[in-house]
Design a protein around this motif. Structure first.
Motif, PDB file in Angstrom:
ATOM      1  N   SER A   1      23.205  40.204  40.707  1.00  0.00           N
ATOM      2  CA  SER A   1      23.037  39.983  42.142  1.00  0.00           C
ATOM      3  C   SER A   1      22.461  38.754  42.594  1.00  0.00           C
ATOM      4  O   SER A   1      21.520  38.857  43.389  1.00  0.00           O
ATOM      5  CB  SER A   1      22.620  41.229  42.784  1.00  0.00           C
ATOM      6  OG  SER A   1      21.348  41.392  42.261  1.00  0.00           O
ATOM      7  N   PRO A   2      22.896  37.595  42.143  1.00  0.00           N
ATOM      8  CA  PRO A   2      22.429  36.215  42.693  1.00  0.00           C
ATOM      9  C   PRO A   2      22.916  36.069  44.284  1.00  0.00           C
ATOM     10  O   PRO A   2      23.763  36.572  44.705  1.00  0.00           O
ATOM     11  CB  PRO A   2      22.928  35.071  41.939  1.00  0.00           C
ATOM     12  CG  PRO A   2      24.046  35.636  41.501  1.00  0.00           C
ATOM     13  CD  PRO A   2      23.870  37.102  41.120  1.00  0.00           C
ATOM     14  N   GLY A   3      22.067  35.417  44.813  1.00  0.00           N
ATOM     15  CA  GLY A   3      22.513  35.560  46.356  1.00  0.00           C
ATOM     16  C   GLY A   3      21.421  34.598  47.120  1.00  0.00           C
ATOM     17  O   GLY A   3      20.372  34.146  46.635  1.00  0.00           O
ATOM     18  N   ILE A   4      21.797  34.591  48.540  1.00  0.00           N
ATOM     19  CA  ILE A   4      20.919  33.848  49.246  1.00  0.00           C
ATOM     20  C   ILE A   4      20.213  34.886  50.381  1.00  0.00           C
ATOM     21  O   ILE A   4      20.716  35.840  50.855  1.00  0.00           O
ATOM     22  CB  ILE A   4      21.642  32.855  50.252  1.00  0.00           C
ATOM     23  CG1 ILE A   4      22.120  31.533  49.438  1.00  0.00           C
ATOM     24  CG2 ILE A   4      20.748  32.120  51.451  1.00  0.00           C
ATOM     25  CD1 ILE A   4      23.138  30.932  50.063  1.00  0.00           C
ATOM     26  N   VAL A   5      18.931  34.573  50.304  1.00  0.00           N
ATOM     27  CA  VAL A   5      18.008  35.419  51.204  1.00  0.00           C
ATOM     28  C   VAL A   5      17.375  34.518  52.337  1.00  0.00           C
ATOM     29  O   VAL A   5      16.880  33.565  52.121  1.00  0.00           O
ATOM     30  CB  VAL A   5      16.962  36.103  50.500  1.00  0.00           C
ATOM     31  CG1 VAL A   5      16.054  36.907  51.155  1.00  0.00           C
ATOM     32  CG2 VAL A   5      17.534  37.008  49.144  1.00  0.00           C
TER      33      VAL A   5
END
Length: 163
Positions: A92-96
Motif C-alpha cells: 500500500s504505497p501512497g500519499i499521506v
C-alpha cells in the motif's frame, strides 16, 4: 563583535581543515567566505527573535536531530531493502497529507529535506491553503501512524533547531 570574531575564526578553521591546507591564501579566502556567510546570515546567527532559540542552543539540539535523521535513514533503508528483495510485499504505497502545524516555512523546508533523505518517503508538494505536506510513503496503510510519526519527529527533534 567578540562573537563575530569567534565564529569567524571557527568557520575559517573548518574551511582550512576541509581543504587540508593552512596556506595563507587559503586562510584569507576562508576568512573572506566566512565573513560573507556570517554577514548574510547575521539575523539567524546573532539575533534570536522572541521565543526562538539562540545559536548555541540550536547547535546542541542539532545533535539529537542528526541522530534521529540517521535513524530514519536506516529504518527507511531497511524497509526498502525488504520490499526490493521481495521479503515484504509492496502492498500500500501512497500519499499521506501531513499537517504543517506550527512549522515555519523554513521548518517545512527542513521537514521536507529530512523526509526525502530517508528511502521510501519523499515530499510531493506543500498545499499551503490546506496547511498540509503531501508525502509519498512506501507504506501508507495507516495514514494516522505516518502523521503521528512526522509530528513526533517535529515535536521531539526538529522544533528547537528549525521551528
Amino acid at each position: 563583535m567578540r562573537r563575530f570574531s569567534v565564529y569567524l575564526v571557527a568557520l575559517t578553521l573548518i574551511y582550512a581543515f576541509v581543504l587540508a591546507s593552512f596556506h595563507p591564501w587559503d586562510l584569507a579566502l576562508g576568512a573572506l567566505l566566512s565573513a560573507a556567510l556570517l554577514l548574510a546570515f547575521r539575523r539567524f546567527v546573532f539575533v534570536a527573535p522572541p521565543g526562538e532559540s539562540g545559536l548555541l542552543r540550536r547547535a546542541l539540539y542539532a545533535v539529537p536531530l542528526c541522530l534521529a535523521i540517521l535513524h530514519s535513514i536506516l529504518k527507511g533503508t531497511w524497509q526498502v531493502a525488504l520490499v526490493t528483495l521481495h521479503l515484504r510485499p509492496l502492498s500500500s504505497p501512497g500519499i499521506v497529507a501531513v499537517p504543517v502545524g506550527e512549522r515555519t516555512p523554513a521548518g517545512v523546508a527542513f521537514s521536507a529535506l529530512a523526509t526525502t533523505l530517508a528511502p521510501g518517503t519523499f515530499l510531493v508538494d506543500v498545499d499551503w491553503e490546506r496547511g498540509v505536506m503531501l508525502i509519498h510513503t512506501i507504506d501508507a496503510s495507516d495514514p494516522e501512524a505516518v502523521r503521528r510519526e512526522h509530528e513526533e519527529f517535529y515535536r521531539r527533534y526538529q522544533r528547537e533547531v528549525f521551528p
